[in-house]
Design a protein around this motif. Sequence first.
Motif, PDB file in Angstrom:
ATOM      1  N   VAL A  14      14.206   9.460   6.211  1.00  0.00           N
ATOM      2  CA  VAL A  14      12.480   9.628   5.542  1.00  0.00           C
ATOM      3  C   VAL A  14      11.791   9.226   6.113  1.00  0.00           C
ATOM      4  N   GLN A  15      10.527   9.554   5.456  1.00  0.00           N
ATOM      5  CA  GLN A  15       9.523   9.315   6.181  1.00  0.00           C
ATOM      6  C   GLN A  15       7.747   8.248   5.647  1.00  0.00           C
ATOM      7  N   ASN A  16       6.709   7.592   5.383  1.00  0.00           N
ATOM      8  CA  ASN A  16       6.143   7.178   5.483  1.00  0.00           C
ATOM      9  C   ASN A  16       5.519   6.625   6.105  1.00  0.00           C
ATOM     10  N   PRO A  17       4.080   8.351   7.171  1.00  0.00           N
ATOM     11  CA  PRO A  17       3.127   7.007   8.527  1.00  0.00           C
ATOM     12  C   PRO A  17       2.166   7.057   7.984  1.00  0.00           C
ATOM     13  N   LEU A  18       1.127   7.098   6.332  1.00  0.00           N
ATOM     14  CA  LEU A  18       0.434   6.566   6.142  1.00  0.00           C
ATOM     15  C   LEU A  18      -0.996   7.383   7.301  1.00  0.00           C
ATOM     16  N   CYS A  19      -0.537   8.979   7.512  1.00  0.00           N
ATOM     17  CA  CYS A  19      -1.241  10.188   8.119  1.00  0.00           C
ATOM     18  C   CYS A  19      -1.634  10.759   7.144  1.00  0.00           C
ATOM     19  N   THR A  41     -19.874   5.727  14.056  1.00  0.00           N
ATOM     20  CA  THR A  41     -20.036   7.420  13.869  1.00  0.00           C
ATOM     21  C   THR A  41     -19.330   8.113  15.312  1.00  0.00           C
ATOM     22  N   ASN A  42     -18.843   7.238  15.823  1.00  0.00           N
ATOM     23  CA  ASN A  42     -17.669   7.416  17.433  1.00  0.00           C
ATOM     24  C   ASN A  42     -16.999   7.332  16.607  1.00  0.00           C
ATOM     25  N   PRO A  43     -16.441   8.335  16.239  1.00  0.00           N
ATOM     26  CA  PRO A  43     -15.385   8.785  16.062  1.00  0.00           C
ATOM     27  C   PRO A  43     -13.609   7.996  16.626  1.00  0.00           C
ATOM     28  N   PHE A  44     -14.096   8.214  18.716  1.00  0.00           N
ATOM     29  CA  PHE A  44     -13.112   7.204  18.848  1.00  0.00           C
ATOM     30  C   PHE A  44     -12.771   6.492  18.944  1.00  0.00           C
ATOM     31  N   ASP A  45     -13.245   4.950  18.408  1.00  0.00           N
ATOM     32  CA  ASP A  45     -13.305   4.039  17.904  1.00  0.00           C
ATOM     33  C   ASP A  45     -12.226   3.304  16.746  1.00  0.00           C
ATOM     34  N   ARG A  46     -12.144   4.750  16.451  1.00  0.00           N
ATOM     35  CA  ARG A  46     -10.986   4.441  15.238  1.00  0.00           C
ATOM     36  C   ARG A  46     -10.675   3.545  14.297  1.00  0.00           C
ATOM     37  N   VAL A  47     -12.226   3.961  13.839  1.00  0.00           N
ATOM     38  CA  VAL A  47     -12.199   3.102  12.597  1.00  0.00           C
ATOM     39  C   VAL A  47     -12.627   3.907  11.069  1.00  0.00           C
ATOM     40  N   THR A  48     -12.189   3.273  10.101  1.00  0.00           N
ATOM     41  CA  THR A  48     -13.240   4.667   9.425  1.00  0.00           C
ATOM     42  C   THR A  48     -12.736   3.800   7.704  1.00  0.00           C
ATOM     43  N   ASP A  49     -13.543   3.941   6.595  1.00  0.00           N
ATOM     44  CA  ASP A  49     -13.544   2.905   5.264  1.00  0.00           C
ATOM     45  C   ASP A  49     -13.338   4.558   4.213  1.00  0.00           C
ATOM     46  N   LEU A  50     -12.165   4.847   4.266  1.00  0.00           N
ATOM     47  CA  LEU A  50     -11.454   6.020   3.421  1.00  0.00           C
ATOM     48  C   LEU A  50     -11.379   4.929   2.135  1.00  0.00           C
ATOM     49  N   ASP A  51     -11.571   5.067   0.559  1.00  0.00           N
ATOM     50  CA  ASP A  51     -11.763   4.141  -0.279  1.00  0.00           C
ATOM     51  C   ASP A  51     -10.407   5.041  -1.489  1.00  0.00           C
ATOM     52  N   ALA A  52     -10.132   5.987  -0.858  1.00  0.00           N
ATOM     53  CA  ALA A  52      -8.802   6.564  -2.372  1.00  0.00           C
ATOM     54  C   ALA A  52      -7.462   6.003  -1.061  1.00  0.00           C
ATOM     55  N   THR A  53      -6.591   6.310  -2.829  1.00  0.00           N
ATOM     56  CA  THR A  53      -5.339   5.181  -2.088  1.00  0.00           C
ATOM     57  C   THR A  53      -4.791   7.049  -0.896  1.00  0.00           C
ATOM     58  N   ILE A  54      -4.058   5.789   0.355  1.00  0.00           N
ATOM     59  CA  ILE A  54      -3.206   6.750   1.782  1.00  0.00           C
ATOM     60  C   ILE A  54      -2.027   6.652   1.092  1.00  0.00           C
ATOM     61  N   ASN A  55      -0.827   8.343   1.051  1.00  0.00           N
ATOM     62  CA  ASN A  55       0.327   7.898   1.212  1.00  0.00           C
ATOM     63  C   ASN A  55       0.509   9.239   2.202  1.00  0.00           C
ATOM     64  N   SER A  56       1.616   9.326   2.221  1.00  0.00           N
ATOM     65  CA  SER A  56       2.392  10.515   2.577  1.00  0.00           C
ATOM     66  C   SER A  56       3.951  10.504   3.115  1.00  0.00           C
ATOM     67  N   ARG A  57       4.393   9.563   2.102  1.00  0.00           N
ATOM     68  CA  ARG A  57       6.038   9.166   2.277  1.00  0.00           C
ATOM     69  C   ARG A  57       6.751  10.902   2.187  1.00  0.00           C
ATOM     70  N   GLN A  58       8.110  11.422   2.683  1.00  0.00           N
ATOM     71  CA  GLN A  58       8.271  12.457   2.169  1.00  0.00           C
ATOM     72  C   GLN A  58       9.378  12.333   2.864  1.00  0.00           C
ATOM     73  N   GLU A  59      10.957  12.971   1.834  1.00  0.00           N
ATOM     74  CA  GLU A  59      12.496  12.818   2.280  1.00  0.00           C
ATOM     75  C   GLU A  59      12.750  14.152   2.256  1.00  0.00           C
ATOM     76  N   VAL A  60      13.629  14.507   3.400  1.00  0.00           N
ATOM     77  CA  VAL A  60      13.941  15.402   4.166  1.00  0.00           C
ATOM     78  C   VAL A  60      15.577  14.983   4.118  1.00  0.00           C
TER      79      VAL A  60
END
Length: 808
Positions: free
Chosen positions: A255-260, A293-312
Amino acid sequence: MLAHLPLILLAHATLAPPSTLPEPAAPEVTDGDAQANTGDIVVTARRRAETEQTVPIALSVLSGRTLADSGAFNVNRLQQQVPSLQFYSSNPRNSAINIRGLGAPFGLTNDGIEQGVGFYIDGVYIGRVGAATFDFVDVDRVEVLRGPQGTLYGKNTTAGALNITTRAPSFTPEARAELSVGNYDFVQGKTSISGPITDTLAIRLSTSATTRHGTIYDVASNTDLHRQRNIGFRGQVLYKPSDTLSLTLAGDLNVQNPLCCAQYYARVGTTQRAANRQYAALAAAFGYAPPSTNPFDRVTDLDATINSRQEVGGASLVTNWDLGAATLTSVSAWRYWDWKPANDRDFIGLPITTVSQNPSQQEQVSQEIRLASNGTHKLDYTVGAFLFHQTINTQGSQVQGSAASRYLLNPGNVPVGSRGCASPTANACNPAVLNGLTSTNTINFKNTSFAVFGKLNWEAFSHFHVQPGIRVNYDKKSGSYVSVVTTGSGSTTLNADQSATLAPQSYAPRFSAWNVSGDVTLSYDFAADVHGYATYAKSFKSGGINLSGLPLNAAGTAVDLTTQTVKPEKVDAFELGLKTQFFDRRVTLNVAGFWTEIGDYQATVNNGQLTVIRGYLANAGKVRSRGVEFDASFRPSKRFNLYLNGAYTDAIYKKFTNAPCPPELSGGTVTTGTPGPAGVPGSLSPVVCDISGQRLPGISKWSFSYGGEYNVPVGGGDGQVYLGYDGSARSRFSSNPSPSAYTWIEGYSLSNFRLGYRKKDFNVFAWVHNAFDQDYFELLSTQSGSTALIVGQPGDPRTFGATISASF
């Protein structure tokens, strides 16, 4: 429910005893350092136990110890060890494993596609790449087979295969434990115990758990993304009533959920869309700016729900029965994969697409039976049959937000930076036109495959072998795609702008075909440690069906039903190889040259229509991949070893005249005449582009892995203090199906160090990965609609920590 039982992974079964090719005696190694060891590494690349150096296949072998030392605990990190291997993932479902630049189409996943690199765990074929993105648990070794493997590994191994072998139950009691800690609050623990229950029954139980804070911060939700939250279990029971019969029942749950895997602002280009409809003007119209505007500052402002749960998970039963002259092997397996995602498909903090997700459930059952001759004879054989059945059910949804009308529709000739409209009646001026527009998709897929196969090994004369193989395969696929679109008020009556944004669709594609794969290898043992081979393979990848929506016809009035299916790929591959060891096996040098051509190559096409949010499949005319690979290691003493592996790969579209255009040639009014200049707002855009001769995506011309270890004895016993280094480097590569000036990822190199102490079964070491904190992208993508925004997914920054492990 059966799919949620903690059934644990599969057991590896050896087909036949190691062959006795002419070579000096050496200790067998199954869990040593495969890159530096001078002994015989036993592999099962050809469905029988053989030594790595005598197998006439280009392959890389990574032992469990090598994986642990390098921190390669999943497929993504494995690619840093194997230059010819590429792994790309915008999230677990949208993942691709490629070898020599070939395998799966580069882009978002379509349920109806097939992979071109076979993924196997203890002989069980994994039907979806997404189900292969778990952490390795109790792995003995990983074999990366390069080039077509269609005879023994099946139809969809046109580029190669990943063959993972786990540690088997033991009748000798043993236990293993490993604990790692590091920055970003990284903690990883692994345990394994094995031993007898009775004289004929042994068990093995293994666990793995990983947690780590994310490396990207979402300021909108105050959440760290790209974290790690993984837990895995495996159990195996070995029943061995006699020396000639063994049965292994195994099962696993992961089981994983890395929020990626977040993609966000990387750079801005220019398309042929009107200037007031490109990203800079649209952002100004909304008064929007990304947090950096520097992607390697590693910040974002995503306004939608993020989820990446998987079960194998899954279960298998492997039976080996030694009949004397031959061994009969049966591999029965059931597996499932449950995927629960959520994404921000507009990649920025504006409510353009507020929901985009495709939860998916896969189940597969497979049965393989093989009969392989034992011992070494003038004529050895492996014959068998394989049956595979797979079902996938996906429930997709996409919802447009309050900014969608202005962002996606044409407002007329509006001054740059203005939020006004040329006409107050324009739909782009009315947020309600697209706000709440919802597409609800029901996608079903069934795939049944049956094959019979055989492989011979004929010693025509002393040290010279002729090894032909054949596989006859039948595929039957069916699916359905139903998309219901409703407005924000719940109506199914759409205006022209609404139906052009999300179009209702309903279709049921079908595909079935017989195919024959074949290969022949000529090999010669020039000396005990010098082996040469030449291989020709005629292979194929099964045809596919499009299950992510179809593009509209040229008039834009209905879906184009001619794009429901794609033809099988037809593969012709040639390879020459030489495997050598010399200086008392202290030096190993293996070299392979290859030339592969694929007709009707299956490519992912995204023609800019929002109705096809995930792209669709189409056949390119032909692609070609050619190059040279080498694997070298040098161990002058017990104290010091070095390795250097490299690949030069020239992979191009040999003919692709109807390709999607790169972003700089997209977004303008489409013309069948002469298009305007690239990247000039308001210019005319071509219908399609001819990218013949251009580079395939995701593949670097040059790629290397290198490293070594030096140790010093301490304590007067077997104790050692050691310093190790593992590095990798690759040249620039394209991150777009059609090469674009905006989506080239520049070359980069990564360096990993470790310093530690080990004695017999005890090991403790400090480590640092990406030691020089290299900024690099794993992939770049374009925002839908030709807005000229380029978004990216950065690789991990520098991480460091310590690991302690012991065996008992």
